[in-house]
Write an enzyme that holds these catalytic residues in place. Structure first.
Site, PDB file in Angstrom:
ATOM      1  N   ARG A   1       0.821  -1.214   0.000  1.00 18.64           N
ATOM      2  CA  ARG A   1       0.000   0.000   0.000  1.00 18.64           C
ATOM      3  C   ARG A   1       0.858   1.269   0.000  1.00 18.64           C
ATOM      4  NH1 ARG A   1      -3.311   3.038   4.036  1.00 18.64           N
ATOM      5  NH2 ARG A   1      -5.288   3.632   3.047  1.00 18.64           N
TER       6      ARG A   1
ATOM      7  N   LEU B   1      -6.558   7.484  -0.742  1.00 18.37           N
ATOM      8  CA  LEU B   1      -6.589   6.039  -0.552  1.00 18.37           C
ATOM      9  C   LEU B   1      -7.650   5.772   0.512  1.00 18.37           C
ATOM     10  CD1 LEU B   1      -2.882   4.782  -0.372  1.00 18.37           C
ATOM     11  CD2 LEU B   1      -4.606   4.127  -2.023  1.00 18.37           C
ATOM     12  N   SER B   2      -8.643   4.975   0.181  1.00 19.51           N
ATOM     13  CA  SER B   2      -9.707   4.685   1.136  1.00 19.51           C
ATOM     14  C   SER B   2      -9.197   3.805   2.277  1.00 19.51           C
ATOM     15  CB  SER B   2     -10.865   3.975   0.440  1.00 19.51           C
ATOM     16  OG  SER B   2     -11.417   4.781  -0.566  1.00 19.51           O
ATOM     17  N   MET B   3      -9.967   3.793   3.368  1.00 18.84           N
ATOM     18  CA  MET B   3      -9.643   2.898   4.482  1.00 18.84           C
ATOM     19  C   MET B   3      -9.565   1.460   3.982  1.00 18.84           C
ATOM     20  SD  MET B   3     -12.156   4.245   7.528  1.00 18.84           S
ATOM     21  CE  MET B   3     -11.680   2.845   8.563  1.00 18.84           C
ATOM     22  N   PRO B   4      -8.566   0.709   4.387  1.00 24.60           N
ATOM     23  CA  PRO B   4      -8.478  -0.694   3.962  1.00 24.60           C
ATOM     24  C   PRO B   4      -9.742  -1.493   4.265  1.00 24.60           C
ATOM     25  CG  PRO B   4      -6.392  -0.010   4.890  1.00 24.60           C
ATOM     26  CD  PRO B   4      -7.356   1.128   5.119  1.00 24.60           C
TER      27      PRO B   4
END
Length: 387
Positions: A32, A90-93
């Site tokens: 990531r 980047l969205s929350m995993p």
């Protein structure tokens, strides 16, 4: 450290039950941090915290593998904007894992993504299905260019990143796909009809949607056999950036109320505290789905909070004064519609129905442009108020 961190993140997501077994390998393999710039802003307890690789490389890397969103662009790239609105991230995993689970991909599927962002989601798809099976669409050329670089650095440069409007029917000229996933939200009233034409009959569309009133959710729609409609339930709460062409610019208050407040407004009282609606993401969704052309502004003043409600046609407005501990609250309403009464009616309908959750609501979109929210069954439209 990065290898251990991404493996640990995948383990946490799996332990929490949000990571489908089929995605475990992708989350463990795709780094990531390769999709983050040298400076990004991590969302921690509602605040954007700057992470600088040169100033604090350890915290920069640690933030990449926490279950938090990371802002990678502000104000559409306008560096002089003063960081008013975040416009790429980047969205929350956790959210990424849930949406990919909703997508229910199978080997051999082709997937179109709307909203490339930094490219992490496309990378996960490519690792699972193959880079040649994924096409990602990004409206911002600079963001698309950065995503291509990130994907190449991750060894997944074969993903095609197209610069364009993901709601444009022409984007699907390369053929229909088995799955379509959006990582930017659309309004319930404006879910792109073009997505039906871009997705094969029987295919699945996973997309965040929102109301002007608040309370976004993830919709999981299956395209009908004749391709003329897509329908399905919401799977949970979500808060994504709006598609750029759907950003709503509210008129100034003076457009509704020329002159001094309260003008010609009628006075009354209510037993419903608007804070009870504003404090619940789900309640906002239920009200907003019933009243898609109504929005609010919240104005704190000393110990009181005045809630302003407006319609997009600029014909009507209302205010409710919320005072902590109060049993009745002052109301003012003006215009042909009684907005607070409509909002109260929507709240009452949701409350009397047992305060149903997101999963009890559903959405149907047709190629004729109809978008219908329903409760429990597609034959039961959610329209508790009329005006």
């Amino acid at each position: 450290m990065a290898l251990v961190a991404r493996s640990a993140l995948a383990d946490r997501l799996a332990a929490e039950g949000v990571l489908d077994a089929g995605w475990r390998g992708a989350f463990g393999a795709v780094a990531r941090h390769l999709f983050l710039p040298a400076v990004y802003w991590e969302f921690v307890d509602g605040a954007a915290v700057r992470r600088d690789r040169d100033a604090d490389p350890q915290e920069w890397l640690a933030g990449a593998y926490r279950d938090t969103a990371a802002v990678t662009q502000w104000d559409d790239g306008n560096e002089a904007g003063g960081h008013q609105d975040f416009t790429s991230s980047l969205s929350m995993p956790t959210m990424v894992a849930r949406m990919l689970g909703d997508l229910a991909v199978e080997d051999g599927h082709r997937v179109r993504e709307v909203g490339t962002g930094p490219g992490f989601n496309a990378a996960l798809l490519a690792h699972r299905l193959g880079a040649d099976r994924v096409v990602s669409v990004e409206i911002d050329e600079a963001v698309a260019r950065a995503a291509r670089g990130n994907l190449a650095a991750a060894g997944l440069g074969g993903v095609e990143v197209v610069v364009g409007d993901g709601a444009d029917a022409a984007i699907g000229a390369d053929g229909r796909v088995d799955r379509l996933i959006a990582t930017c939200s659309s309004l319930l009233t404006d879910v792109p009809v073009a997505w039906l034409g871009q997705t094969l009959p029987g295919g699945v569309i996973v997309a965040p949607v929102a109301t002007l009133f608040g309370g976004g959710a993830i919709a999981r729609l299956r395209v009908a056999g004749d391709g003329r409609a897509a329908s399905g339930r919401f799977t949970g709460a979500a808060d994504f950036m709006r598609m750029r062409q759907q950003r709503y610019q509210a008129p100034p208050v003076d457009a509704y109320l020329p002159g001094e407040w309260p003008g010609d407004a009628e006075a009354s009282v209510t037993g419903l505290d608007p804070e009870d609606i504003g404090g619940s993401w789900l309640a906002q969704f239920a009200v907003g789905a019933a009243l898609p052309d109504v929005y609010y502004r919240r104005a704190p003043y000393e110990e009181m909070v005045t809630w302003w409600f407006f319609d997009t046609a600029v014909t009507s407005w209302a205010t409710v004064d919320s005072v902590p501990g109060g049993g009745e609250f002052d109301v003012r309403q003006s215009g042909p519609r009684r907005l607070w009464e409509e909002i109260h009616a929507a709240w009452n309908a949701w409350d009397k129905a047992g305060r149903p959750g997101y999963e009890q609501f559903g959405l149907t979109v047709t190629t004729t442009g109809a978008r219908t929210v329903w409760l429990d069954d597609p034959d039961h439209p959610w329209n508790p108020t009329t005006h």
